[in-house]
Design an enzyme around this catalytic site. Structure first.
Site, PDB file in Angstrom:
ATOM      1  CG  ASN A   9      -1.675   1.108   1.252  1.00  0.00           C
ATOM      2  OD1 ASN A   9      -1.642   1.831   0.439  1.00  0.00           O
ATOM      3  ND2 ASN A   9      -2.383   1.626   2.195  1.00  0.00           N
ATOM      4  CD1 TRP A  10       3.577   0.945  -2.449  1.00  0.00           C
ATOM      5  CD2 TRP A  10       3.839   1.405  -4.646  1.00  0.00           C
ATOM      6  NE1 TRP A  10       4.683  -0.253  -3.136  1.00  0.00           N
ATOM      7  CE2 TRP A  10       4.456   0.621  -4.492  1.00  0.00           C
ATOM      8  CE3 TRP A  10       3.700   1.902  -5.442  1.00  0.00           C
ATOM      9  CZ2 TRP A  10       4.933  -0.334  -5.593  1.00  0.00           C
ATOM     10  CZ3 TRP A  10       3.761   1.381  -7.143  1.00  0.00           C
ATOM     11  CH2 TRP A  10       4.659  -0.126  -6.310  1.00  0.00           C
ATOM     12  CE  LYS A  11      -0.574   3.519   4.797  1.00  0.00           C
ATOM     13  NZ  LYS A  11      -0.552   3.797   5.690  1.00  0.00           N
ATOM     14  CG  HIS A  97      -5.967   1.838   5.119  1.00  0.00           C
ATOM     15  ND1 HIS A  97      -5.560   2.724   6.277  1.00  0.00           N
ATOM     16  CD2 HIS A  97      -5.299   1.852   4.706  1.00  0.00           C
ATOM     17  CE1 HIS A  97      -4.655   2.855   6.576  1.00  0.00           C
ATOM     18  NE2 HIS A  97      -3.961   1.812   5.278  1.00  0.00           N
ATOM     19  CD  GLU A  99      -3.613   6.361   6.074  1.00  0.00           C
ATOM     20  OE1 GLU A  99      -3.290   5.674   5.057  1.00  0.00           O
ATOM     21  OE2 GLU A  99      -2.562   5.559   7.284  1.00  0.00           O
ATOM     22  CD  GLU A 171      -3.312  -2.190   7.863  1.00  0.00           C
ATOM     23  OE1 GLU A 171      -2.270  -2.597   6.822  1.00  0.00           O
ATOM     24  OE2 GLU A 171      -4.426  -1.435   7.304  1.00  0.00           O
ATOM     25  N   GLY A 177       1.942   2.557  11.607  1.00  0.00           N
ATOM     26  CA  GLY A 177       3.352   3.227  11.062  1.00  0.00           C
ATOM     27  C   GLY A 177       3.733   3.882  12.686  1.00  0.00           C
ATOM     28  CB  SER A 215       4.367  -1.765  12.744  1.00  0.00           C
ATOM     29  OG  SER A 215       4.124  -0.700  12.558  1.00  0.00           O
ATOM     30  N   GLY A 236       2.891  -1.235   4.809  1.00  0.00           N
ATOM     31  CA  GLY A 236       2.490   0.423   3.718  1.00  0.00           C
ATOM     32  C   GLY A 236       4.137   1.400   3.807  1.00  0.00           C
ATOM     33  N   GLY A 237       5.127   1.602   4.865  1.00  0.00           N
ATOM     34  CA  GLY A 237       6.300   1.979   4.596  1.00  0.00           C
ATOM     35  C   GLY A 237       7.009   1.856   4.512  1.00  0.00           C
TER      36      GLY A 237
HETATM   37  C1  PEP Z   1      -0.668   0.480   6.301  1.00  0.00           C
HETATM   38  O1  PEP Z   1      -1.422   1.152   6.508  1.00  0.00           O
HETATM   39  O2  PEP Z   1      -1.816  -0.205   5.631  1.00  0.00           O
HETATM   40  C2  PEP Z   1       0.271   0.443   7.058  1.00  0.00           C
HETATM   41  C3  PEP Z   1       0.281  -1.577   7.058  1.00  0.00           C
HETATM   42  O3  PEP Z   1       1.066   1.037   6.544  1.00  0.00           O
HETATM   43  P1  PEP Z   1       2.291   0.736   7.721  1.00  0.00           P
HETATM   44  O4  PEP Z   1       3.491  -1.138   6.915  1.00  0.00           O
HETATM   45  O5  PEP Z   1       3.414   1.574   7.193  1.00  0.00           O
HETATM   46  O6  PEP Z   1       2.387  -0.322   9.521  1.00  0.00           O
END
Ligand code: PEP
Length: 252
Positions: A9-11, A97, A99, A171, A177, A215, A236-237
């Site tokens: 997920n590159w957001k 998600h 967010e 999640e 994050g 994470s 994500g990150g």
């Molecule tokens: C996400 O936002 O879906 C996610 C898993 O982010 P991260 O891996 O950065 O915690």
């Protein structure tokens, strides 16, 4: 279904040129024999979907959107329909998600309607659910997950058309994050519950895969992968850095 699925997920963190570059690297990675049994899905921003779909033609790499409209078509300025996503080559779409729930006020009912639209467009939904830090602290994780899941399960059970595969990404909001990950025993309890709940509440004949997100990186992935019923990861990150993403795919 392959042995494991890794959803990147590159957001809104990856402009088009970077997205194309990263896609080319992922294409090489997945051409490697060691990774034949693994499925990766790249989720760029909307404008990058079509060029990435072209780059990935005739490869097994999946392309996912990060959101879609709850509507079919019409005067909804700025929205993108499931049907348009399908036409540019998307076969997956993240919905719900945290967010989007927090910043765009998406409710479980809106998310359930999006899932219905994705089914109509033959796109596999990746449905995100997760408890807040307060719910976690108050030991209300399973209650929160049930509240988020049940309206969606209802849509699925009553849908005339359903996608072949359904992905549920657990999640925890407090893990996204932050570098924090639930401990293994807690994760196992949650996935035992998720597995049992989905088995009993969803009508049969649906292929459901459970993912973990929050994470995930090259340091946390091995432990998380030992938890039973985790079929893959939503990253994500760490998915923005090719080396980190590659390590995740090869370690777990
Ligand atoms: C996400 O936002 O879906 C996610 C898993 O982010 P991260 O891996 O950065 O915690």
């Amino acid at each position: 279904m392959k042995s494991r699925i890794y959803v990147a997920n590159w957001k809104m963190n990856m402009p088009l040129d970077g997205a194309l570059e990263l896609t080319k690297q992922c294409k090489k990675l997945m051409a490697h024999q060691d990774n034949k049994e693994k499925q990766i899905v790249l989720c760029p921003t909307f404008p990058a979907l079509y060029p990435i779909a072209k780059l990935l033609q005739s490869t097994p790499i999946g392309i996912g959107a990060q959101n879609c409209s709850e509507h079919e078509m019409g005067a909804y300025t700025g929205e993108v329909s499931a049907q348009s996503l399908s036409q540019v080559g998307c076969t997956y779409c993240i919905v719900g998600h945290s967010e989007r729930r927090n910043y765009f006020h998406e409710t479980n009912e809106i998310i359930a309607r999006k899932v219905g639209k994705l089914f109509g467009a033959a796109i596999n939904p990746i449905i995100c659910i997760g408890e807040t830090a307060k719910e976690h602290k108050d030991n209300k994780t399973l209650q929160a997950l049930e509240q988020q899941l049940d309206p969606i399960i209802n849509v699925i059970n009553n849908a005339e058309q359903c996608s072949d595969e359904l992905y549920i990404a657990y999640e925890p909001v407090w893990a996204i994050g932050t570098g924090k990950v639930p401990d293994k025993a807690t994760l196992q309890t949650t996935f035992n519950w998720l597995h049992a709940h989905v088995q009993s509440a969803l009508q049969p004949a649906k292929s459901v895969y459970l993912l973990y997100g929050g994470s995930v990186d090259e340091h946390t992935v091995k432990d998380i992968a030992e938890v039973q019923y985790i079929d893959g990861f939503l990253v994500g990150g760490a998915s923005l850095d090719f080396q980190k993403f590659k390590n995740i795919v090869s370690l777990a």
